[in-house]
Scaffold this motif. Sequence first.
Motif, PDB file in Angstrom:
ATOM      1  N   GLN A 161      37.939  11.200 -16.181  1.00 23.01           N
ATOM      2  CA  GLN A 161      38.880  10.983 -15.083  1.00 23.01           C
ATOM      3  C   GLN A 161      39.785  12.204 -14.995  1.00 23.01           C
ATOM      4  O   GLN A 161      40.227  12.726 -16.018  1.00 23.01           O
ATOM      5  CB  GLN A 161      39.714   9.730 -15.338  1.00 23.01           C
ATOM      6  CG  GLN A 161      40.713   9.424 -14.228  1.00 23.01           C
ATOM      7  CD  GLN A 161      41.434   8.113 -14.462  1.00 23.01           C
ATOM      8  OE1 GLN A 161      40.852   7.038 -14.356  1.00 23.01           O
ATOM      9  NE2 GLN A 161      42.712   8.196 -14.801  1.00 23.01           N
ATOM     10  N   GLU A 209      42.647   8.404   0.326  1.00 19.80           N
ATOM     11  CA  GLU A 209      42.604   7.751  -0.981  1.00 19.80           C
ATOM     12  C   GLU A 209      43.947   7.846  -1.691  1.00 19.80           C
ATOM     13  O   GLU A 209      44.852   8.570  -1.274  1.00 19.80           O
ATOM     14  CB  GLU A 209      41.516   8.375  -1.858  1.00 19.80           C
ATOM     15  CG  GLU A 209      40.169   7.684  -1.773  1.00 19.80           C
ATOM     16  CD  GLU A 209      40.198   6.278  -2.374  1.00 19.80           C
ATOM     17  OE1 GLU A 209      41.280   5.811  -2.794  1.00 19.80           O
ATOM     18  OE2 GLU A 209      39.132   5.643  -2.411  1.00 19.80           O
ATOM     19  N   SER A 210      44.074   7.097  -2.793  1.00 22.04           N
ATOM     20  CA  SER A 210      45.276   7.139  -3.625  1.00 22.04           C
ATOM     21  C   SER A 210      44.866   7.262  -5.083  1.00 22.04           C
ATOM     22  O   SER A 210      43.786   6.805  -5.479  1.00 22.04           O
ATOM     23  CB  SER A 210      46.117   5.869  -3.436  1.00 22.04           C
ATOM     24  OG  SER A 210      45.426   4.736  -3.940  1.00 22.04           O
ATOM     25  N   ILE A 211      45.723   7.879  -5.881  1.00 25.72           N
ATOM     26  CA  ILE A 211      45.426   8.028  -7.302  1.00 25.72           C
ATOM     27  C   ILE A 211      45.352   6.665  -7.980  1.00 25.72           C
ATOM     28  O   ILE A 211      44.503   6.433  -8.844  1.00 25.72           O
ATOM     29  CB  ILE A 211      46.487   8.919  -7.978  1.00 25.72           C
ATOM     30  CG1 ILE A 211      46.368  10.356  -7.455  1.00 25.72           C
ATOM     31  CG2 ILE A 211      46.335   8.892  -9.497  1.00 25.72           C
ATOM     32  CD1 ILE A 211      47.414  11.307  -8.004  1.00 25.72           C
ATOM     33  N   SER A 212      46.222   5.754  -7.577  1.00 22.13           N
ATOM     34  CA  SER A 212      46.221   4.426  -8.198  1.00 22.13           C
ATOM     35  C   SER A 212      44.892   3.719  -7.977  1.00 22.13           C
ATOM     36  O   SER A 212      44.388   3.018  -8.867  1.00 22.13           O
ATOM     37  CB  SER A 212      47.369   3.579  -7.641  1.00 22.13           C
ATOM     38  OG  SER A 212      47.252   3.431  -6.232  1.00 22.13           O
ATOM     39  N   ASN A 213      44.294   3.904  -6.814  1.00 20.94           N
ATOM     40  CA  ASN A 213      42.999   3.276  -6.548  1.00 20.94           C
ATOM     41  C   ASN A 213      41.877   3.984  -7.295  1.00 20.94           C
ATOM     42  O   ASN A 213      41.046   3.349  -7.952  1.00 20.94           O
ATOM     43  CB  ASN A 213      42.712   3.286  -5.048  1.00 20.94           C
ATOM     44  CG  ASN A 213      41.405   2.573  -4.708  1.00 20.94           C
ATOM     45  OD1 ASN A 213      41.200   1.426  -5.095  1.00 20.94           O
ATOM     46  ND2 ASN A 213      40.524   3.257  -3.999  1.00 20.94           N
ATOM     47  N   SER A 266      42.000   5.658  -9.954  1.00 24.15           N
ATOM     48  CA  SER A 266      42.149   5.532 -11.406  1.00 24.15           C
ATOM     49  C   SER A 266      41.538   4.256 -11.968  1.00 24.15           C
ATOM     50  O   SER A 266      41.510   4.068 -13.190  1.00 24.15           O
ATOM     51  CB  SER A 266      43.635   5.583 -11.791  1.00 24.15           C
ATOM     52  OG  SER A 266      44.201   6.827 -11.452  1.00 24.15           O
ATOM     53  N   THR A 267      41.048   3.396 -11.120  1.00 24.52           N
ATOM     54  CA  THR A 267      40.442   2.143 -11.584  1.00 24.52           C
ATOM     55  C   THR A 267      38.954   2.305 -11.878  1.00 24.52           C
ATOM     56  O   THR A 267      38.210   1.326 -11.894  1.00 24.52           O
ATOM     57  CB  THR A 267      40.646   1.032 -10.534  1.00 24.52           C
ATOM     58  OG1 THR A 267      40.016   1.420  -9.295  1.00 24.52           O
ATOM     59  CG2 THR A 267      42.123   0.782 -10.291  1.00 24.52           C
TER      60      THR A 267
END
Length: 253
Positions: free
Chosen positions: A140, A98-102, A104-105
């Motif tokens: 979050q 996973e990624s934080i940018s993903n 975070s949505t």
Amino acid sequence: MMRKVLMCCTVLVLLLTLSGLAHATVDLYVDSAPNVFGSPNWAPWWSQTKSDIVGGSMTNLRTATYPGTNIVDPYDFIVYSTGDLGKRLHFAYWLPGESISNLSTGLFEVKWSVDWDGETCTTDAGGNWIPDASNSGWVQPTRWEAYDDGTNAGVIGSMGFAYWASDNDALPNGTDGNPYNETNQADIDALRSATLASQTFIKGEVRYRTATTEEWQNTSLQVNVVPEPVSSALFLVGAATLGFRRFRKNIKG
């Protein structure tokens, strides 16, 4: 020809489903950690913890009073502003691939809850105590990071919980108006005793989903507070009436 098309579509759907499940994987652990706010031992603890979680060798509560169990002593989650600064309970999570940018949505949130005198509470986004409910207390994360050791990549982070001992938890009270700069072992012991008399558990939870149109998937991990012997609990019932809000200095991160 039609059968081949249908078979290809079926395989494609299966691959997409498996891909979604892979991104929905989350591992959750708990340990008693050095105080993140000031302890020089925090950084090496966190570095080793990340490596062990990703490598699959992490053991719950390995540096707590009762390693390898689901039992904690209040000493495992009391911090203070003197001496070694105390310890904080940290629920650590790992989301491979996973990624934080993903995330975070709106795809990943965390919370913790505790009980006190039979009431279960959590905190809102502003850190205020509120009654626990299925949709309360979720936030979050703020303490998460991208992780990549060359073999494994994903998102790892933690959320912490602790009570903050003050100079006035036991006599004599503080002498200079600052309630935290004279905290000693008697204060820490008094807070521990009040906690043993009124609290039975601490629970860390995470919820995740692969898209905002999907239902949340929840993962939780609960640790139980060691019960005080009956004679001591009766003796300390007066201290327990100090109330839940008295211990308001808790950190979620």
